[in-house]
Design an enzyme around this catalytic site. Structure first.
Site, PDB file in Angstrom:
ATOM      1  CE  LYS A  29      -6.083  -2.688   1.494  1.00 30.58           C
ATOM      2  NZ  LYS A  29      -4.808  -2.037   1.297  1.00 30.58           N
ATOM      3  CB  THR A  30      -0.781  -5.949   2.133  1.00 30.33           C
ATOM      4  OG1 THR A  30      -1.544  -4.832   2.572  1.00 30.33           O
ATOM      5  CG2 THR A  30       0.669  -5.525   1.952  1.00 30.33           C
ATOM      6  CG  ASP A  60      -3.659  -0.514  -1.347  1.00 28.91           C
ATOM      7  OD1 ASP A  60      -4.762  -1.094  -1.397  1.00 28.91           O
ATOM      8  OD2 ASP A  60      -2.938  -0.517  -0.332  1.00 28.91           O
ATOM      9  CD  GLU A  61      -6.831   1.345   1.402  1.00 25.55           C
ATOM     10  OE1 GLU A  61      -8.040   1.294   1.134  1.00 25.55           O
ATOM     11  OE2 GLU A  61      -6.332   0.816   2.408  1.00 25.55           O
ATOM     12  CD  GLN A  81     -12.231  -1.285   4.667  1.00 24.25           C
ATOM     13  OE1 GLN A  81     -11.512  -0.797   5.534  1.00 24.25           O
ATOM     14  NE2 GLN A  81     -11.917  -2.392   4.015  1.00 24.25           N
ATOM     15  NE  ARG A 128     -10.722  -1.002  10.578  1.00 24.55           N
ATOM     16  CZ  ARG A 128     -10.259  -1.509   9.440  1.00 24.55           C
ATOM     17  NH1 ARG A 128      -8.957  -1.564   9.242  1.00 24.55           N
ATOM     18  NH2 ARG A 128     -11.076  -1.991   8.518  1.00 24.55           N
TER      19      ARG A 128
END
Length: 722
Positions: free
Chosen positions: A31-32, A218-219, A249, A600
């Site tokens: 996504k970044t 973002d997020e 998430q 993770r």
């Protein structure tokens, strides 16, 4: 722009620049990369300037990464973009228009500790019992009200029929009065006040809507109600807004995050384009299949399935230990063996649901000489001496800040006691003056005659430093001047103890932080530095290059990735927590947390459980977590049960009792230590080695210092021979 490195879905998200876009970005889906390329593409293809773009993130770490990558792609022109966290963007906005709601632009930001101090003062004035109204509860309730955009009047009105909350409303009202008098905002005020300014001032809102032609967030799944409203106001009904997030998430409900913001995005914007990023570039397919199997049991989700072009991978290793010490021993042993085969300590992360689980693991890390660090321990900026110097700087910047004043007026000791401060506060309240004004003119108040001279001297000191702060050529030199002229540094030097030397080292490190800020910013200032410090979070201190195992809660691990992850304590009542088991929505939040934990891991995931666990001094049988049972057996490999556990523990204890005085080579240098040698430690000072015990690849040293006897691992003690 060359977009050939993007997959089809990533490219679609980058090219759709107009209107409203929801990018559902699964864990590790790049996504970044999408955000950075989208920002660069907008600048290249649209007739806009960098300052027409607002990009919002949640952490300073994410902001720094995005800024660094966009600058590498398009050059220094990226500096003109607003790439910021919610809070830093709102602070920047408020500096220019907060006077519209009655504050001065030079406001300071109170952290949790400062907020607690103010609430304590409120409770004292209102004669409230802390046992009946715990401070943490009051902080939480007031923070929740601000997240829901309820000021003190609205909160009082909404809760008028609830006796307990009517009392909370009184505290809230007095608390806000004190904040205003101190020209201070608490952390929850930052977004709340920005929304208030924009809502009540159409000209200000129109100005920012015109400025920000493209907004990216973002997020988005982590936004609370106030943050949601801020973005909605800035974007307007038909603005160009792109939100990126993953409903799977959303794990911060306890902080006020509202998963409905991302789930209902299409209801607010019916014409929105939805792009799902499901290709994962992080983990093996075994790890992803396990994560997909767990999260599929949630109902409140958009629905997606992560996949990777990298098939297979190692199975998830499941280990059932006898108890928490046995669990910790297994983890330490596995790490040690893998490091022997070429892994680095920094390849490993140990995740747990609660901080209390870390104790047993830390003890075993020490026994096995495994270097580790615990994320979210005491922050550097939470240390007393650091908070003291920051309080001096805040008071110099804003003399109305009575919380900072009360913290430092007697640091170092000036003979101005609590009773004198209380009288000064009473005078300030009676005359509607600031506490600092009363201090400066204490010689005119008979009630303060005993300490008037000392108070006036303190006022002269602060006014002198404030005048100096208005013409700073070097911020670092100015902070050093404050340390010296306040007498703070001299106080520590005079004390000349191990503790005071450590504090001096910390203050020197603080000066390094000031220097770093000064050299990295375009126009550094005292106000800017204080703002910077206020918005630092625990995760920002995480150094990926340090070769040590990292230990943290699953919540802290969000946004990070590691080659090998140990997910510990996967037991019902612990993960999911006992508090969440009653409500379906709480279980779903815990399941999302488990999904975050699993994803993770890049190459290998361990899941550990115990047959029994001691919590708060009470040992109870453990039940495997329902989330563990949701992972198909085909993705799991069970370890053989540990036998001869008694013999293993006995041999470890025997190692500690080995012949003392044996020469041992340090793991990280060629230095040798023997009993009887004199050494110096950076914190404990000079000492004598009483014993040297070989242990794994290191040695356990027992050293007698002035403050007492300490047991340290030789490789990591930073000792020097005298």
């Amino acid at each position: 722009m060359d977009l050939t490195g993007l997959n089809d879905k990533q490219r679609e998200a980058v090219l759709q620049t107009e209107g409203q876009v929801l990018v559902l970005a699964g864990a590790g889906s790049g996504k970044t990369t999408v955000l950075v390329n989208r920002l660069a593409y907008i600048l290249e293809s649209k007739n806009v300037k960098p300052y027409n773009i607002l990009a919002i993130t949640f952490t300073n770490k994410a902001t720094a990464e995005m800024r660094e990558r966009i600058e590498a792609k398009i050059g220094p022109v990226a500096k003109d973009m607003w790439i910021a966290t919610f809070h830093s963007a709102c602070v920047r906005l408020l500096r220019g228009c907060i006077e519209r709601i009655g504050y001065d632009p030079g406001f300071v930001i109170y952290d949790t500790s400062d907020s607690k101090t103010v609430i304590k003062d409120c409770m004292k004035e209102l004669n409230l019992d802390e046992k009946l109204f715990p401070i943490r509860m009051l902080q939480s309730e007031i923070g929740r009200a601000k997240d829901n955009l309820q000021d003190e009047q609205a909160y009082e009105l909404i809760n008028s029929s609830d006796h307990r909350k009517r009392t909370v409303a009184e505290v809230y009202k007095l608390y806000q009065q004190k904040l205003r008098k101190n020209n201070a905002l608490d952390f929850d005020d930052i977004v709340f006040c920005a929304v208030k300014v924009l809502s009540e001032n159409p000209d200000v809102l129109e100005n920012y809507q015109e400025r920000f032609k493209y907004i990216m967030v973002d997020e988005y799944q982590d936004t609370n109600n106030a943050q949601y409203m801020l973005i909605s106001l800035l974007a307007g009904e038909d603005g160009n807004i792109c939100v990126v997030g993953d409903d799977d998430q959303s794990i911060y409900k306890f902080r006020g995050a509202n998963i409905g913001n991302i789930l209902n995005f299409e209801k607010e914007y019916p014409n929105a384009l939805v792009v799902k990023l499901e290709q994962n570039y992080r983990s093996t397919s075994n790890i992803l299949n396990a994560a997909n199997a767990v999260i599929a049991n949630n109902r409140a989700r958009k629905g997606k399935a992560l996949w990777t072009s990298k098939p297979g991978g190692d199975p998830i290793i499941s280990h059932i230990a006898a108890n928490e010490l046995d669990e910790a021993r297994f983890i330490a042993s596995e790490i040690t063996e893998r490091v022997k085969k070429g892994a680095r300590f920094s390849d490993f992360a140990i995740l747990y649901r609660t901080n209390a689980q870390s104790r047993a693991i830390e003890e075993m890390m020490l026994q096995y000489a495994v270097p580790y660090r615990v994320l979210a321990g005491m922050r550097f900026y939470d240390r007393k001496e650091i908070k003291d110097i920051i309080a001096y700087l805040r008071l110099i910047h804003n003399p109305s800040d009575s919380v900072s004043l009360k913290r430092v007026i007697n640091e170092p000791k000036r003979g101005i006691g609590a009773a004198s401060i209380e009288k000064a506060e009473e005078a300030a309240n009676n005359t509607d003056s600031s506490l600092f004004e009363v201090i400066c003119f204490a010689n005119e108040n008979p009630a303060l005659s005993r300490t008037a001279t000392k108070m006036v001297e303190f006022g002269v000191l602060i006014n002198s430093l404030k005048k100096a702060s208005e013409a700073i050529s070097s911020l670092t030199d100015f902070v050093a001047r404050v340390l010296n002229e306040s007498g703070y540094m001299a106080m520590l030097e005079l004390e000349d103890s191990v503790e005071s030397k450590t504090r001096i080292e910390n203050l020197n490190e603080f000066l390094s932080a000031v220097k770093e800020y000064e050299t990295s910013g375009d126009s550094p200032s005292l106000a800017g530095f204080l703002e910077n410090v206020s918005l630092v979070s625990d995760i920002d201190a995480y150094d990926e290059d340090q070769d040590a195992v990292v230990m943290m809660t699953v919540h802290s691990a969000k946004g990070l990735e590691f080659p090998v992850v140990f997910l510990t304590g996967v037991e019902d009542g612990l993960f999911p927590s006992s508090r969440s088991i009653q409500l379906p929505e709480d279980i779903e939040e815990e399941r999302r947390l488990c999904y975050v934990a699993i994803t993770r891991a890049k190459q290998l995931l361990y899941i550990t459980q115990t047959r029994s666990r001691t919590v708060f001094g009470r040992t109870t049988p453990s039940i495997p977590s329902r989330f563990y049972k949701e992972i198909p057996e085909e993705y799991i490999k069970q370890t053989a049960p540990i036998r001869n556990n008694f013999l293993r523990q006995s041999s470890e204890k025997a190692a500690i009792r080995m012949t003392r005085g044996e020469t041992v080579r340090k793991h990280i240098s060629n230095s040798l230590f023997t009993s009887g040698e004199r050494v110096v430690h950076p914190k404990f000072g000079e000492g004598v080695i009483l014993s040297v015990t070989p242990f794994e690849r290191d040695a356990l040293l027992e050293i007698k210092f002035e403050i007492g006897t300490k047991r340290l691992m030789a490789a990591y003690a930073k000792l020097k021979k005298i």
